[in-house]
Design an enzyme around this catalytic site. Structure first.
Site, mmCIF file in Angstrom:
data_model
loop_
_atom_site.group_PDB
_atom_site.id
_atom_site.type_symbol
_atom_site.label_atom_id
_atom_site.label_comp_id
_atom_site.label_asym_id
_atom_site.label_seq_id
_atom_site.Cartn_x
_atom_site.Cartn_y
_atom_site.Cartn_z
ATOM 1 N N GLU A 70 0.825 -1.202 0.000
ATOM 2 C CA GLU A 70 0.000 0.000 0.000
ATOM 3 C C GLU A 70 0.865 1.260 0.000
ATOM 4 O O GLU A 70 0.492 2.277 -0.587
ATOM 5 C CB GLU A 70 -0.930 -0.006 1.213
ATOM 6 C CG GLU A 70 -1.988 -1.102 1.191
ATOM 7 C CD GLU A 70 -1.456 -2.454 1.648
ATOM 8 O OE1 GLU A 70 -2.206 -3.442 1.564
ATOM 9 O OE2 GLU A 70 -0.281 -2.532 2.080
ATOM 10 N N PRO A 125 13.292 -11.300 -0.507
ATOM 11 C CA PRO A 125 12.228 -11.596 0.457
ATOM 12 C C PRO A 125 11.353 -10.372 0.705
ATOM 13 O O PRO A 125 11.822 -9.227 0.658
ATOM 14 C CB PRO A 125 12.983 -11.998 1.724
ATOM 15 C CG PRO A 125 14.348 -12.409 1.249
ATOM 16 C CD PRO A 125 14.626 -11.530 0.069
ATOM 17 N N ARG A 126 10.080 -10.618 0.979
ATOM 18 C CA ARG A 126 9.129 -9.532 1.210
ATOM 19 C C ARG A 126 9.421 -8.781 2.500
ATOM 20 O O ARG A 126 9.300 -7.557 2.558
ATOM 21 C CB ARG A 126 7.707 -10.119 1.273
ATOM 22 C CG ARG A 126 6.598 -9.104 1.538
ATOM 23 C CD ARG A 126 6.342 -8.247 0.340
ATOM 24 N NE ARG A 126 5.137 -7.440 0.479
ATOM 25 C CZ ARG A 126 4.705 -6.594 -0.445
ATOM 26 N NH1 ARG A 126 5.375 -6.463 -1.576
ATOM 27 N NH2 ARG A 126 3.610 -5.892 -0.269
ATOM 28 N N GLU A 181 14.445 -0.753 -2.668
ATOM 29 C CA GLU A 181 15.191 -0.864 -3.916
ATOM 30 C C GLU A 181 14.604 -1.869 -4.890
ATOM 31 O O GLU A 181 15.241 -2.184 -5.900
ATOM 32 C CB GLU A 181 16.648 -1.234 -3.625
ATOM 33 C CG GLU A 181 17.435 -0.147 -2.924
ATOM 34 C CD GLU A 181 18.925 -0.412 -2.963
ATOM 35 O OE1 GLU A 181 19.666 0.500 -3.384
ATOM 36 O OE2 GLU A 181 19.338 -1.532 -2.611
ATOM 37 N N ASN A 201 2.037 -6.841 -6.533
ATOM 38 C CA ASN A 201 1.876 -5.949 -7.671
ATOM 39 C C ASN A 201 2.783 -6.334 -8.844
ATOM 40 O O ASN A 201 4.008 -6.272 -8.728
ATOM 41 C CB ASN A 201 2.175 -4.518 -7.208
ATOM 42 C CG ASN A 201 2.130 -3.508 -8.327
ATOM 43 O OD1 ASN A 201 1.545 -3.744 -9.371
ATOM 44 N ND2 ASN A 201 2.745 -2.360 -8.103
ATOM 45 N N PRO A 202 2.196 -6.698 -10.008
ATOM 46 C CA PRO A 202 3.022 -7.055 -11.162
ATOM 47 C C PRO A 202 3.357 -5.875 -12.065
ATOM 48 O O PRO A 202 4.040 -6.050 -13.084
ATOM 49 C CB PRO A 202 2.127 -8.040 -11.916
ATOM 50 C CG PRO A 202 0.743 -7.495 -11.691
ATOM 51 C CD PRO A 202 0.755 -6.928 -10.276
ATOM 52 N N LEU A 203 2.881 -4.693 -11.727
ATOM 53 C CA LEU A 203 3.021 -3.574 -12.653
ATOM 54 C C LEU A 203 4.412 -2.946 -12.609
ATOM 55 O O LEU A 203 4.824 -2.301 -13.578
ATOM 56 C CB LEU A 203 1.952 -2.517 -12.375
ATOM 57 C CG LEU A 203 0.514 -3.001 -12.603
ATOM 58 C CD1 LEU A 203 -0.483 -1.895 -12.283
ATOM 59 C CD2 LEU A 203 0.324 -3.487 -14.038
ATOM 60 N N GLU A 204 5.137 -3.117 -11.520
ATOM 61 C CA GLU A 204 6.499 -2.578 -11.478
ATOM 62 C C GLU A 204 7.413 -3.284 -12.482
ATOM 63 O O GLU A 204 8.107 -2.616 -13.253
ATOM 64 C CB GLU A 204 7.047 -2.649 -10.057
ATOM 65 C CG GLU A 204 6.357 -1.665 -9.114
ATOM 66 C CD GLU A 204 7.002 -1.626 -7.753
ATOM 67 O OE1 GLU A 204 7.492 -2.679 -7.303
ATOM 68 O OE2 GLU A 204 7.016 -0.559 -7.132
#
Length: 426
Positions: free
Chosen positions: A59, A267-268, A308, A332-335
């Site tokens: 978010e 990793p997230r 990063e 999110n796949p848009l990056e």
């Protein structure tokens, strides 16, 4: 009545919540201020602020173009960013520096929220995506402060859950001054759980307005040169526990056919960096950590720094977006699409179902089911440069075709938030 019962139960649970906070953050120098902020004891704001709440990393990233636009259009506007998680707070600081103020959001008890409102005196509350808390929304709106939900998404799974507690959710959603929904299905679901139809708009996702500027492109080129320009490089981004093992199995299969291939593993959550590094090495892979500063020849490059990920995408040839091999709903796949990379994802993408469906229809997505199909997809794309370029171009084209939601959101905020309606800088 139900909100009072909810508040009572939350108060009963609060000691256990604080104990969990202490346990997970023991040894942290910032722990004291952390728990105080979560109980509403934040530093008083000298002037009213626009409160932007983004629960965690995803978010916060989604909020970035909006916050940057607000700072540019309204130079006198003070923004306070809040998050529920340490990773979300760290990502916000990495993105915005000293241009905004920061705090942890209060736990959703009447006392904590009221103390927070007394000290911050927000002129408006902007909530990102689906982070709805009954006391946060209710007590803020009851003070005459408009509350809006931006980039709002609501999956069918979440909508079913909300319908089970309709007596609590319906009045909360009805208090929202405006809902800027990502898609028509999201808007329909919000109306079904109590939102006033005239207060719901379909603006699209502001995540389509991701910007890859020249400075970032130059930095990505430098990193790629350090990693090896001729090496095949793929990235597995925002991984969770339960996925790293599958990704490493896939990478081992990739190395059998492409011995010089490099996996960038990100990793997230930062608390997992060391454990993932140990797992990589225990399985016999050579490892380089980004935080080490130097680049050595390795089979796995661990992205163990904050803020990063967009840069790391730019140094890869193929992107696997994690949170999708397990039931986390995907990320999110848009990056990676903005970089023109082919996007790979597992079957669990319900958090971004509309975006993944559009990416699939555009030809920019390769769906995988597990370690073997992930390895096969990576190898196929490494072996076919033209297919890799075409798939990435389709992903990038989807971004370009859908730019513009940010402007619609800014116009809507100006209509619904008086603090933003005066003298914007164009």
């Amino acid at each position: 009545m139900l909100r009072a019962l909810y508040s009572f139960v939350f108060r009963l649970a609060l000691p256990f919540v604080l104990l969990q906070l202490w346990w997970s953050g023991r040894g942290s120098a910032g722990l004291h201020g952390n728990w105080r902020e979560r109980l509403g004891w934040v530093s008083p704001a000298p002037v009213p602020v626009v409160w932007v709440h983004a629960v965690s990393v995803g978010e916060t990233i989604a909020a970035a173009p909006l916050v940057n636009a607000l700072l540019q259009r309204h130079p006198g506007c003070r923004i306070l960013m809040t998050a529920m998680t340490a990773t979300g707070s760290a990502r916000a600081r990495a993105l915005f520096g000293d241009r905004v103020q920061y705090a942890y959001s209060p736990y959703d008890t009447p006392g904590a929220v009221s103390r927070f409102l007394d000290r911050v005196r927000p002129a408006a509350l902007v909530i990102m995506e689906t982070e709805l808390w009954p006391n946060m929304v209710g007590l803020t709106e009851e003070r005459g402060i408009p509350v809006v939900l931006v980039n709002a998404r609501l999956s069918e799974r979440s909508a079913r859950g909300y319908r089970r507690i309709a007596g609590l959710v319906h009045p909360m959603v009805a208090q929202l001054a405006w809902i800027a929904a990502q898609g028509a299905d999201d808007a329909r679901r919000f109306r079904a759980i109590g939102a006033s139809p005239e207060r719901v708009s379909v603006t699209g996702s502001i995540k389509f307005d991701v910007v890859v500027d020249q400075r970032l492109r130059a930095a990505a080129l430098r990193l790629r040169a350090q990693l090896g320009e001729s090496r095949p490089v793929w990235i597995a981004a925002s991984t969770h526990d339960g996925e790293d093992e599958q990704i490493l199995v896939a990478h081992r299969q990739v190395l059998q056919h492409q011995p010089d291939a490099l996996l960038m593993l990100v990793p997230r959550h930062p608390e997992r960096f060391d454990a993932v590094a140990q797992r990589v090495q225990s399985q016999g892979f050579t490892l380089t950590r980004r935080s080490a500063g130097s680049i050595a020849a390795a089979q796995v490059y661990l992205g163990d720094t904050m803020g990063e990920l967009l840069l790391l995408y730019g140094a890869a040839d193929i992107a696997f977006v994690a949170g999708s091999l397990i039931q986390r709903g995907g990320h999110n796949p848009l990056e990676p699409a903005a970089w023109g990379l082919p996007v790979l994802a597992g079957p669990h993408v319900f958090n971004f179902e509309a975006i993944y469906a559009a990416l699939d229809e555009a030809g920019g997505l390769v769906a995988v089911q597990g370690a073997e199909s992930l390895a096969s997809a990576v190898l196929a794309l490494f072996a076919n440069a033209e297919q890799r370029r075409l798939t990435g171009a389709c992903a990038s084209a989807l971004i370009e075709a859908n730019r513009g939601p940010l402007q619609a959101v800014l116009e809507g905020l100006a209509q619904h938030l008086p603090v933003l309606s005066d003298n914007p800088r164009t």
